[in-house]
Scaffold this motif. Structure first.
Motif, PDB file in Angstrom:
ATOM      1  N   LEU A 121       0.823  -1.203   0.000  1.00  0.00           N
ATOM      2  CA  LEU A 121       0.000   0.000   0.000  1.00  0.00           C
ATOM      3  C   LEU A 121       0.864   1.263   0.000  1.00  0.00           C
ATOM      4  CD1 LEU A 121      -2.830  -1.038   2.464  1.00  0.00           C
ATOM      5  CD2 LEU A 121      -3.052  -0.610   0.023  1.00  0.00           C
ATOM      6  N   VAL A 122       1.977   1.246   0.711  1.00  0.00           N
ATOM      7  CA  VAL A 122       2.882   2.398   0.717  1.00  0.00           C
ATOM      8  C   VAL A 122       3.480   2.612  -0.666  1.00  0.00           C
ATOM      9  CG1 VAL A 122       5.110   3.201   1.601  1.00  0.00           C
ATOM     10  CG2 VAL A 122       3.398   2.308   3.168  1.00  0.00           C
ATOM     11  N   ILE A 123       3.878   1.542  -1.330  1.00  0.00           N
ATOM     12  CA  ILE A 123       4.427   1.655  -2.687  1.00  0.00           C
ATOM     13  C   ILE A 123       3.371   2.191  -3.656  1.00  0.00           C
ATOM     14  CG2 ILE A 123       5.312   0.320  -4.640  1.00  0.00           C
ATOM     15  CD1 ILE A 123       6.693  -1.479  -2.527  1.00  0.00           C
ATOM     16  N   ALA A 124       2.149   1.698  -3.540  1.00  0.00           N
ATOM     17  CA  ALA A 124       1.069   2.191  -4.397  1.00  0.00           C
ATOM     18  C   ALA A 124       0.775   3.657  -4.114  1.00  0.00           C
ATOM     19  CB  ALA A 124      -0.180   1.350  -4.193  1.00  0.00           C
ATOM     20  N   PHE A 125       0.851   4.051  -2.847  1.00  0.00           N
ATOM     21  CA  PHE A 125       0.637   5.449  -2.494  1.00  0.00           C
ATOM     22  C   PHE A 125       1.707   6.344  -3.126  1.00  0.00           C
ATOM     23  CE2 PHE A 125       1.688   8.972   0.393  1.00  0.00           C
ATOM     24  CZ  PHE A 125       0.518   9.694   0.273  1.00  0.00           C
ATOM     25  N   LEU A 126       2.952   5.899  -3.111  1.00  0.00           N
ATOM     26  CA  LEU A 126       4.025   6.691  -3.716  1.00  0.00           C
ATOM     27  C   LEU A 126       3.841   6.823  -5.226  1.00  0.00           C
ATOM     28  CD1 LEU A 126       7.084   5.379  -1.693  1.00  0.00           C
ATOM     29  CD2 LEU A 126       5.919   7.585  -1.472  1.00  0.00           C
ATOM     30  N   ILE A 127       3.432   5.747  -5.877  1.00  0.00           N
ATOM     31  CA  ILE A 127       3.189   5.802  -7.320  1.00  0.00           C
ATOM     32  C   ILE A 127       2.032   6.747  -7.637  1.00  0.00           C
ATOM     33  CG2 ILE A 127       2.418   4.434  -9.301  1.00  0.00           C
ATOM     34  CD1 ILE A 127       4.007   2.085  -8.077  1.00  0.00           C
ATOM     35  N   LEU A 128       0.964   6.684  -6.838  1.00  0.00           N
ATOM     36  CA  LEU A 128      -0.170   7.576  -7.078  1.00  0.00           C
ATOM     37  C   LEU A 128       0.177   9.031  -6.784  1.00  0.00           C
ATOM     38  CD1 LEU A 128      -3.178   5.495  -5.813  1.00  0.00           C
ATOM     39  CD2 LEU A 128      -2.780   6.332  -8.108  1.00  0.00           C
ATOM     40  N   THR A 129       1.023   9.263  -5.802  1.00  0.00           N
ATOM     41  CA  THR A 129       1.462  10.629  -5.530  1.00  0.00           C
ATOM     42  C   THR A 129       2.227  11.188  -6.722  1.00  0.00           C
ATOM     43  OG1 THR A 129       1.575  10.130  -3.177  1.00  0.00           O
ATOM     44  CG2 THR A 129       2.763  12.074  -3.939  1.00  0.00           C
ATOM     45  N   TRP A 130       3.078  10.356  -7.326  1.00  0.00           N
ATOM     46  CA  TRP A 130       3.793  10.792  -8.526  1.00  0.00           C
ATOM     47  C   TRP A 130       2.808  11.097  -9.655  1.00  0.00           C
ATOM     48  CZ3 TRP A 130       4.239   8.367 -13.336  1.00  0.00           C
ATOM     49  CH2 TRP A 130       5.116   8.993 -14.205  1.00  0.00           C
ATOM     50  N   ARG A 131       1.757  10.295  -9.799  1.00  0.00           N
ATOM     51  CA  ARG A 131       0.770  10.514 -10.854  1.00  0.00           C
ATOM     52  C   ARG A 131       0.013  11.807 -10.613  1.00  0.00           C
ATOM     53  NH1 ARG A 131      -0.054  10.811 -15.611  1.00  0.00           N
ATOM     54  NH2 ARG A 131       1.327   9.069 -15.659  1.00  0.00           N
ATOM     55  N   ILE A 132      -0.302  12.122  -9.361  1.00  0.00           N
ATOM     56  CA  ILE A 132      -1.034  13.345  -9.057  1.00  0.00           C
ATOM     57  C   ILE A 132      -0.163  14.568  -9.326  1.00  0.00           C
ATOM     58  CG2 ILE A 132      -2.067  14.687  -7.178  1.00  0.00           C
ATOM     59  CD1 ILE A 132      -2.985  11.972  -5.992  1.00  0.00           C
ATOM     60  N   VAL A 133       1.097  14.505  -8.956  1.00  0.00           N
ATOM     61  CA  VAL A 133       1.985  15.651  -9.114  1.00  0.00           C
ATOM     62  C   VAL A 133       2.359  15.875 -10.575  1.00  0.00           C
ATOM     63  CG1 VAL A 133       4.307  16.504  -8.568  1.00  0.00           C
ATOM     64  CG2 VAL A 133       2.898  15.500  -6.782  1.00  0.00           C
ATOM     65  N   SER A 134       2.643  14.812 -11.307  1.00  0.00           N
ATOM     66  CA  SER A 134       3.155  14.976 -12.667  1.00  0.00           C
ATOM     67  C   SER A 134       2.132  14.684 -13.755  1.00  0.00           C
ATOM     68  CB  SER A 134       4.361  14.053 -12.875  1.00  0.00           C
ATOM     69  OG  SER A 134       3.921  12.707 -12.881  1.00  0.00           O
ATOM     70  N   GLY A 135       0.864  14.611 -13.397  1.00  0.00           N
ATOM     71  CA  GLY A 135      -0.144  14.318 -14.402  1.00  0.00           C
ATOM     72  C   GLY A 135      -0.185  15.372 -15.483  1.00  0.00           C
ATOM     73  N   PRO A 136      -0.233  14.972 -16.755  1.00  0.00           N
ATOM     74  CA  PRO A 136      -0.204  15.980 -17.820  1.00  0.00           C
ATOM     75  C   PRO A 136      -1.478  16.821 -17.898  1.00  0.00           C
ATOM     76  CG  PRO A 136      -0.354  13.773 -18.749  1.00  0.00           C
ATOM     77  CD  PRO A 136      -0.195  13.622 -17.280  1.00  0.00           C
ATOM     78  N   ASN A 137      -2.595  16.308 -17.416  1.00  0.00           N
ATOM     79  CA  ASN A 137      -3.819  17.116 -17.429  1.00  0.00           C
ATOM     80  C   ASN A 137      -4.640  16.825 -16.170  1.00  0.00           C
ATOM     81  OD1 ASN A 137      -5.078  14.675 -17.935  1.00  0.00           O
ATOM     82  ND2 ASN A 137      -5.339  15.082 -20.109  1.00  0.00           N
ATOM     83  N   SER A 138      -5.743  17.530 -16.031  1.00  0.00           N
ATOM     84  CA  SER A 138      -6.527  17.426 -14.805  1.00  0.00           C
ATOM     85  C   SER A 138      -7.241  16.081 -14.687  1.00  0.00           C
ATOM     86  CB  SER A 138      -7.538  18.563 -14.731  1.00  0.00           C
ATOM     87  OG  SER A 138      -8.445  18.474 -15.805  1.00  0.00           O
ATOM     88  N   LEU A 139      -7.534  15.439 -15.793  1.00  0.00           N
ATOM     89  CA  LEU A 139      -8.198  14.140 -15.719  1.00  0.00           C
ATOM     90  C   LEU A 139      -7.266  13.067 -15.163  1.00  0.00           C
ATOM     91  CD1 LEU A 139     -10.993  13.165 -16.288  1.00  0.00           C
ATOM     92  CD2 LEU A 139     -10.261  12.429 -18.532  1.00  0.00           C
ATOM     93  N   ASP A 140      -5.977  13.136 -15.513  1.00  0.00           N
ATOM     94  CA  ASP A 140      -5.008  12.210 -14.927  1.00  0.00           C
ATOM     95  C   ASP A 140      -4.870  12.443 -13.424  1.00  0.00           C
ATOM     96  OD1 ASP A 140      -4.415  10.844 -17.233  1.00  0.00           O
ATOM     97  OD2 ASP A 140      -2.812  12.222 -17.793  1.00  0.00           O
ATOM     98  N   ARG A 141      -4.915  13.688 -13.021  1.00  0.00           N
ATOM     99  CA  ARG A 141      -4.854  13.988 -11.587  1.00  0.00           C
ATOM    100  C   ARG A 141      -6.104  13.488 -10.873  1.00  0.00           C
ATOM    101  NH1 ARG A 141      -2.201  18.546 -13.860  1.00  0.00           N
ATOM    102  NH2 ARG A 141      -0.065  18.616 -13.089  1.00  0.00           N
ATOM    103  N   LEU A 142      -7.242  13.557 -11.524  1.00  0.00           N
ATOM    104  CA  LEU A 142      -8.480  13.058 -10.934  1.00  0.00           C
ATOM    105  C   LEU A 142      -8.425  11.549 -10.743  1.00  0.00           C
ATOM    106  CD1 LEU A 142     -11.391  13.615 -10.017  1.00  0.00           C
ATOM    107  CD2 LEU A 142     -12.080  13.184 -12.372  1.00  0.00           C
ATOM    108  N   VAL A 143      -7.906  10.840 -11.725  1.00  0.00           N
ATOM    109  CA  VAL A 143      -7.755   9.391 -11.597  1.00  0.00           C
ATOM    110  C   VAL A 143      -6.790   9.055 -10.462  1.00  0.00           C
ATOM    111  CG1 VAL A 143      -6.876   7.333 -12.777  1.00  0.00           C
ATOM    112  CG2 VAL A 143      -8.374   8.902 -13.983  1.00  0.00           C
ATOM    113  N   GLY A 144      -5.730   9.849 -10.320  1.00  0.00           N
ATOM    114  CA  GLY A 144      -4.802   9.655  -9.213  1.00  0.00           C
ATOM    115  C   GLY A 144      -5.471   9.886  -7.864  1.00  0.00           C
ATOM    116  N   MET A 145      -6.329  10.892  -7.779  1.00  0.00           N
ATOM    117  CA  MET A 145      -7.027  11.142  -6.517  1.00  0.00           C
ATOM    118  C   MET A 145      -8.027  10.032  -6.204  1.00  0.00           C
ATOM    119  SD  MET A 145      -5.780  13.651  -4.980  1.00  0.00           S
ATOM    120  CE  MET A 145      -6.998  13.883  -3.722  1.00  0.00           C
ATOM    121  N   ASP A 146      -8.673   9.477  -7.220  1.00  0.00           N
ATOM    122  CA  ASP A 146      -9.555   8.325  -6.998  1.00  0.00           C
ATOM    123  C   ASP A 146      -8.764   7.137  -6.470  1.00  0.00           C
ATOM    124  OD1 ASP A 146     -11.913   9.520  -7.699  1.00  0.00           O
ATOM    125  OD2 ASP A 146     -11.807   8.884  -9.794  1.00  0.00           O
TER     126      ASP A 146
END
Length: 91
Positions: free
Chosen positions: A17-42
């Motif tokens: 779960l910690v590893i998945a959290f780190l990957i999702l944090t990277w997706r939220i920070v570096s997402g190319p658009n707002s929809l990618d950030r939304l998927v990361g927040m989900d």
């Protein structure tokens, strides 16, 4: 089940779960658009619910089950509202 085996399984689950959290944090920070950030927040909401479920299994304390329900409802409502009122990103 042996307590040491049970704790080892829960430790492996918590590390995953910690590893998945780190990957999702990277997706939220570096997402190319707002929809990618939304998927990361989900994904973040789902990982947080899974971590609360792991805590329940570890401590055998079900008092956070109501918090899991509230988090699930807030995650759903926020996702629906963001997708409903989202404007297109500039190309």
């Amino acid at each position: 089940m042996d307590d040491s085996l049970y704790n080892a399984i829960l430790t492996v689950a918590a590390l995953m779960l910690v590893i998945a959290f780190l990957i999702l944090t990277w997706r939220i920070v570096s997402g190319p658009n707002s929809l990618d950030r939304l998927v990361g927040m989900d994904g973040f909401v789902a990982i947080f619910q899974c971590s609360l479920a792991t805590y329940i299994c570890w401590s055998l304390n079900t008092t956070v089950a109501n918090a899991m329900l509230v988090i699930a409802l807030l995650g759903f409502i926020s996702t629906v509202s963001v997708t409903r009122f989202r404007k297109r990103d500039s190309q």
